[in-house]
Design an enzyme around this catalytic site. Structure first.
Site, short mmCIF file in Angstrom:
data_model
loop_
_atom_site.label_atom_id
_atom_site.label_comp_id
_atom_site.label_asym_id
_atom_site.label_seq_id
_atom_site.Cartn_x
_atom_site.Cartn_y
_atom_site.Cartn_z
N GLU A 129 3.48 8.90 0.92
CA GLU A 129 4.44 9.06 1.61
C GLU A 129 5.96 8.88 0.56
O GLU A 129 5.25 8.55 -0.34
CB GLU A 129 5.03 7.68 1.96
CG GLU A 129 6.72 7.76 2.66
CD GLU A 129 6.87 6.71 3.62
OE1 GLU A 129 6.57 5.41 3.80
OE2 GLU A 129 7.64 6.40 4.27
N GLY A 269 8.54 -1.15 -3.15
CA GLY A 269 8.02 -2.31 -2.84
C GLY A 269 6.03 -2.30 -2.45
O GLY A 269 5.43 -2.97 -3.42
N ALA A 270 6.20 -1.39 -1.32
CA ALA A 270 4.88 -1.52 -0.96
C ALA A 270 4.37 -0.41 -0.06
O ALA A 270 5.65 -0.13 0.56
CB ALA A 270 4.42 -2.82 -0.40
N MET A 271 3.57 0.21 0.42
CA MET A 271 2.92 1.14 1.43
C MET A 271 2.50 0.94 1.90
O MET A 271 0.85 0.11 2.63
CB MET A 271 2.79 2.23 0.82
CG MET A 271 2.34 3.25 1.72
SD MET A 271 3.93 3.94 1.98
CE MET A 271 3.29 4.77 3.28
N GLU A 272 2.88 0.65 3.74
CA GLU A 272 2.59 0.27 4.88
C GLU A 272 0.65 1.07 5.31
O GLU A 272 0.51 1.36 6.26
CB GLU A 272 3.21 1.00 6.11
CG GLU A 272 3.56 2.04 6.53
CD GLU A 272 4.74 2.17 5.88
OE1 GLU A 272 4.69 1.70 4.54
OE2 GLU A 272 5.10 3.18 6.46
N GLU A 306 4.99 -5.05 5.98
CA GLU A 306 4.26 -3.78 5.82
C GLU A 306 3.47 -3.97 7.12
O GLU A 306 2.53 -2.73 7.56
CB GLU A 306 3.33 -3.40 4.40
CG GLU A 306 4.69 -3.17 2.97
CD GLU A 306 5.08 -2.32 2.73
OE1 GLU A 306 4.92 -1.27 4.00
OE2 GLU A 306 6.22 -2.02 2.85
N HIS A 309 4.63 -2.73 10.51
CA HIS A 309 4.40 -0.47 10.23
C HIS A 309 3.81 -0.67 11.46
O HIS A 309 3.40 0.30 11.39
CB HIS A 309 4.69 -0.33 9.10
CG HIS A 309 5.99 -0.14 8.12
ND1 HIS A 309 6.55 0.38 9.00
CD2 HIS A 309 6.31 -0.11 7.04
CE1 HIS A 309 7.81 1.14 7.80
NE2 HIS A 309 7.34 0.35 7.52
N1 BES Z 1 7.26 2.99 3.64
C1 BES Z 1 7.84 2.31 2.75
C2 BES Z 1 7.57 2.23 1.60
C3 BES Z 1 8.02 3.79 0.49
C4 BES Z 1 9.48 4.31 0.16
C5 BES Z 1 7.12 5.18 0.40
C6 BES Z 1 9.77 5.20 -0.11
C7 BES Z 1 7.58 5.60 -0.16
C8 BES Z 1 8.39 5.79 0.16
C9 BES Z 1 7.58 0.71 3.15
O1 BES Z 1 7.38 0.51 4.23
C10 BES Z 1 8.68 -0.07 2.79
O2 BES Z 1 10.14 0.16 3.34
N2 BES Z 1 8.82 -0.97 1.31
C11 BES Z 1 9.36 -0.98 0.67
C12 BES Z 1 10.33 -2.90 0.87
C13 BES Z 1 10.36 -3.25 2.39
C14 BES Z 1 10.17 -4.71 2.26
C15 BES Z 1 11.75 -3.16 2.59
C16 BES Z 1 10.34 -0.47 -0.47
O3 BES Z 1 8.98 0.12 -1.02
O4 BES Z 1 11.33 -0.50 -0.95
ZN ZN Z 2 9.02 0.56 5.92
#
Ligand code: BES
Ligand code: ZN
Length: 883
Positions: A129, A269-272, A306, A309
């Site tokens: 992503e 932070g993390a990826m779903e 995550e 999602h």
């Molecule tokens: N889908 C995002 C991760 C992401 C963000 C991928 C930007 C590519 C580009 C994930 O679900 C997300 O939102 N992660 C947050 C943490 C969340 C608890 C708000 C993040 O990575 O900050």
């Molecule tokens: Zn997210």
């Protein structure tokens, strides 16, 4: 507006076209190796538009071979540019086979397939992503192309014993030459951004979860050997999240296995990824010795986020990246509700509102302001913003308030049922919620389309003769870039009225039946201004407005300080007790900033409120801690022009210290009374009490250096990281003679633990002292700091730029120079991270002339650099637009 050099061309929402080609099935075979990985893809393509040539996204790929329906294409039959593979003569349906080579170990952007850790010890993983899949194989890399994937991984068994990809396992075996293979089939069609693979030496912990539908699911968390012992907390969080989503939203998990992997090298932070979530280690690993209470709660929130999602994002995905808030806003809201149901709703609300003020309101007030659903972008990575996430979640929350809990659930059920397996839009979301409840929600689209923080003015008037109370509400939104004129928005205002004895009055609007009167209700302001007349009100009441922060607006109210003080003590809404206290703080701050002595009566009223929260055993200790913690400098400066950060700091410090001095004896008492906590427990009640104890300690150390021994003793005795860090922070803040020794001790004690050292970096980077600038400069050459590691960068130059306004905005410009140099250096390594840091300069126009000029100079210096990444060029260009 045209793009600056280096930026990608602007894309517009209004130009959306359905894909001309679609991919139904994907077969991928990876021969994995850190230096050179070979990727073979077999795509079954369908052509929906007979006139459209076949154009695939392709970036940083070395193309080895291309076939259509089995026939190898000659060099004159296709063209490969920097980001695009075009086959002009292709006619669908067809099968396209490609073979490409990629170099994971040279991929410092951390998008696509890359190496985490060292060449010898590390492991391979992906981040796709938003547009990283095109760096793995040529593809229609857009979120409205949903395909079924079958993935085979092949690698050296000794070097890469664990092989993982999305979906269910579908066989594994040996290849004979020391290499092995594993195959995965994902039955759910998905967009390419949800693809993932992982390969390497990883340990794991495992549980079985039986869903409400009776499916047995393997839950497996993977981490490197030194970290696997810290995954137990995350596993508990995952089980709680899965159960909660079943109970609260009727959503069950849909594969035989759910894998989670921790890495130290991650930009986000993390990826779903479907069935294979990948986490930044800082949001997965947690035990009391190496993670704070806040870390434990963040792990709960991010694991939940995550996981949630899987429905809000994966089963129903986004039609295009303009709709990013469709999955992120909704999922942040779901995550907020999860933590609210499990722990303290009020506390989570206060934290979310603090974040909204600090990050989103300030974003809305500068050149990077954009609607929750942007109508244009150049680099999509720069739109994972507080506006899309936090304001996006606020809109969902408002819809929840307006529809009620059951109505919202009905709406969400319909949304998931209608769009399961498809890519949807914000219009689809509003239509489903509206249709399920027989209401037209289209006016709410304005919240998605219009940038800027609405100002809500409230003024009340009691009419003794007519026994009524008139509340006038008015809204106004200031212009933002590209949006000079603003429409009125539907604003839900939750309200209660209290009498002098603190009793909530029945609320009956003129003309309504007497027996329908509730004690709290939601008024909907859907025009510029409206007056609501409440009947049967005998005395002038105290209004409690925007209860639970029912809308993301800046509230301007004429409530007099004594009434605010009464609310801060007695409001039946816990959030509004804190909110009333915050309103008092802001009035004191305004006086201090104007150079006058804060009004003594006002100050006394406020400290009495905080004091009573401290003394009252009936008040949740975490809330008492929040009452004691005043708004940060950024949110206090909300709405100001010509900001002088040094003056803001001084005014804030005066109030903060004044409070601590006024309450010193109470603080000492409460701190001592909270003395005997189970040091290693992390249940919500213990965390809440620890939070108050450390808030008391911090306040005492601010009030008087004589309390230093308390902090020194706590530092020496601490058995958990929360207490040790709190004590270290207190010593550093008061510049205690033992602060440097404690810093050195901390670094030695936690040497080798990257996540803990990041906290050590951050603590020093955010110390509200101009000299933090020199300290950060010195730490940039510390052996534990690496420019290529995003966590290190966020912890040191990032924390300095974004969370230390006093030092970053040093009047000699050294803070700006330090950060600009860091950004330029990073841009060649991890552009996404460089662009994030550059947002620190976004608000430059809001500062006083000298700082404004210094910030502008750094922005221009950066923009003048050759070979900027599209990510950084976009942020710099928008920041300087109109100059
Ligand atoms: N889908 C995002 C991760 C992401 C963000 C991928 C930007 C590519 C580009 C994930 O679900 C997300 O939102 N992660 C947050 C943490 C969340 C608890 C708000 C993040 O990575 O900050
Ligand atoms: Zn997210």
């Amino acid at each position: 507006m045209s793009e600056p050099a280096g930026a990608k061309p602007t894309r517009f929402l209004r130009d959306y076209r359905a894909p001309a080609w679609r991919i139904d099935d994907v077969e991928l075979v990876f021969d994995l190796d850190a230096a050179a990985t070979i990727v073979q893809a077999r795509l079954s393509l369908r052509q929906d538009d007979a006139a459209a040539p076949l154009e695939l996204d392709a970036e940083a790929l070395e193309l080895l071979e291309l076939r259509i329906d089995g026939r190898v294409l000659g060099a004159d039959e296709f063209s490969l540019a920097a980001d695009r593979l075009v086959v002009p003569g292709a006619r669908g349906p067809l099968v396209l086979e490609s073979r490409v080579r990629i170099a994971p170990e040279r991929n410092t952007a951390l998008q696509g397939l890359y190496l985490s850790g060292t060449r010898e010890q590390g492991f391979l993983l992906t981040q796709c992503e938003a547009e990283g899949f095109r760096r793995i194989t040529p593809f229609l890399d857009r979120s409205d192309v949903l395909a079924r994937y079958r993935v085979t991984l092949r690698a050296d068994r000794a070097r890469y014993p664990v092989l993982l990809a999305n979906g269910n396992a579908d066989g594994a075996g040996e290849l004979g030459d020391g290499r092995h293979w594993a195959r995965f089939v994902d039955p759910h069609p998905k967009p390419s951004y949800l693809f993932a693979l992982v390969a390497g030496r990883l340990e794991s912990i495992e549980r079985t979860f039986v869903t409400a539908e009776g499916r047995r699911v393997r839950l497996v968390i993977h981490a490197e050997a030194d970290a696997i012992g810290r995954c137990g907390w995350a596993m508990q969080c995952l089980e709680q999240a899965m159960r909660w989503d079943e109970e609260r939203f009727g959503r069950c998990y849909d594969l035989d296995a759910f894998h989670v992997v921790a890495t130290h090298d991650f930009t986000m932070g993390a990826m779903e990824n479907k069935g294979l979530n990948i986490f930044n280690a800082k949001y997965l690993l947690a035990d009391p010795a190496s993670a704070t209470d806040d870390d434990h709660r963040h792990v709960l929130a991010v694991v939940g986020h995550e996981y949630f999602h899987n429905w809000s994002g994966n089963r129903v995905t986004c039609r295009d990246w303009f709709q990013l808030c469709l999955k992120e806003g909704l999922t942040v809201y779901r995550e907020q509700e999860f933590e609210s149901d499990l722990a303290s709703r009020t506390l989570r609300r206060i934290e979310d509102v603090r974040l909204l003020w600090r990050a989103q309101f300030s974003e809305d007030a500068g050149p990077l302001a954009h609607p929750v659903r942007p109508d244009r972008y150049s680099e999509i990575n720069n739109f994972y913003t507080a506006t899309v996430y936090e304001k996006g979640a606020e809109i969902v929350r408002m819809l929840g308030v307006v529809l009620g809990r059951d109505g919202f659930r009905r709406g969400l059920d319909l949304y998931f049922a209608r769009h399961d397996g498809h890519a949807a839009t914000i219009e689809d979301f509003l239509a489903a919620l509206g249709d399920a409840n027989g209401v037209d929600l289209s006016p709410w689209l304005a919240w998605y389309e219009q940038a800027g923080t609405p100002e809500l003015r409230a003024s009340g008037r009691h009419d003794a003769r007519r026994r009524c109370y008139e509340l006038t509400l008015e809204q106004h939104t200031a212009p933002t870039p590209g949006q000079p004129h603003k429409r009125a928005l539907p604003i839900p205002v939750a309200i209660a009225l209290f009498d002098a004895a603190g009793r909530a009055l029945p609320l009956r609007l003129d003309g309504e039946d007497a027996d329908t009167a509730a004690h709290e209700r939601v008024l909907l302001l859907d025009r510029d201004a409206a007056t609501f007349r409440f009947a049967d009100i005998d005395e002038a009441p105290t209004p409690s407005l925007l209860r639970g922060f029912s809308a993301p607006v800046r509230l301007v109210q004429d409530t007099p300080p004594p009434a605010l003080a009464a609310l801060a003590r007695h409001d039946s809404d816990g959030f509004n007790r804190w909110f009333a206290g915050d309103a008092l703080v802001r009035r004191l701050f305004a006086q201090a900033l104007a150079g006058s002595e804060p009004d003594a009566a006002l100050f006394a009223a406020w400290t009495a409120c905080v004091g009573s929260a401290l003394d009252d055993p009936g008040v949740d200790p975490a809330l008492a801690a929040e009452m004691l913690t005043i708004a940060d400098a950024t949110s206090l400066a909300d709405g100001l022009a010509d900001i002088d950060p040094e003056a803001v700091h001084q005014a804030r410090a005066r109030i903060e210290t004044g409070l601590a001095v006024a309450l010193a004896s109470k603080l000492v008492r409460r701190h001592a009374a909270l003395g005997d906590l189970d040091d290693l427990a992390v249940d919500p009640a213990t965390q809440a009490r620890r939070r108050l104890r450390n808030a008391c300690l911090a306040a005492l150390c601010r009030a008087d250096a004589a309390h230093a021994p308390l902090a020194r003793a706590q530092y020496a005795r601490a058995r958990n990281l929360t207490d040790r860090l709190a004590a270290l922070g207190a010593l550093l803040g008061m510049r205690d003679t033992e602060a440097d020794a404690a810093l050195a001790d901390f670094a030695e004690r936690h040497a080798g633990d990257a996540l803990v050292l990041d906290k050590w970096f951050s603590l020093q980077a955010t110390e509200a002292d101009p000299r933090a600038c020199e300290r950060v400069a010195a730490l940039l050459v510390h052996p534990a700091f690496r420019w290529s590691n995003p966590n290190n960068v966020y912890a040191l130059p990032g924390a300095f730029a974004l969370r230390n306004p006093r030092a970053f905005h040093r009047v000699d410009g050294d803070g700006y120079r330090l950060v600009a140099d860091a950004i330029l250096r990073l841009d060649a390594l991890t552009p996404q991270v460089a662009a994030r840091l550059a947002t620190a300069f976004g608000a430059w126009r809001r500062y006083e002339p000298l700082r404004r000029a210094l910030m502008r100079r750094e922005l221009e210096r950066m923009l003048g650099r050759e070979r900027l990444s599209p990510d950084l060029a976009d942020i710099l260009g928008r920041s300087l637009a109109g100059t």
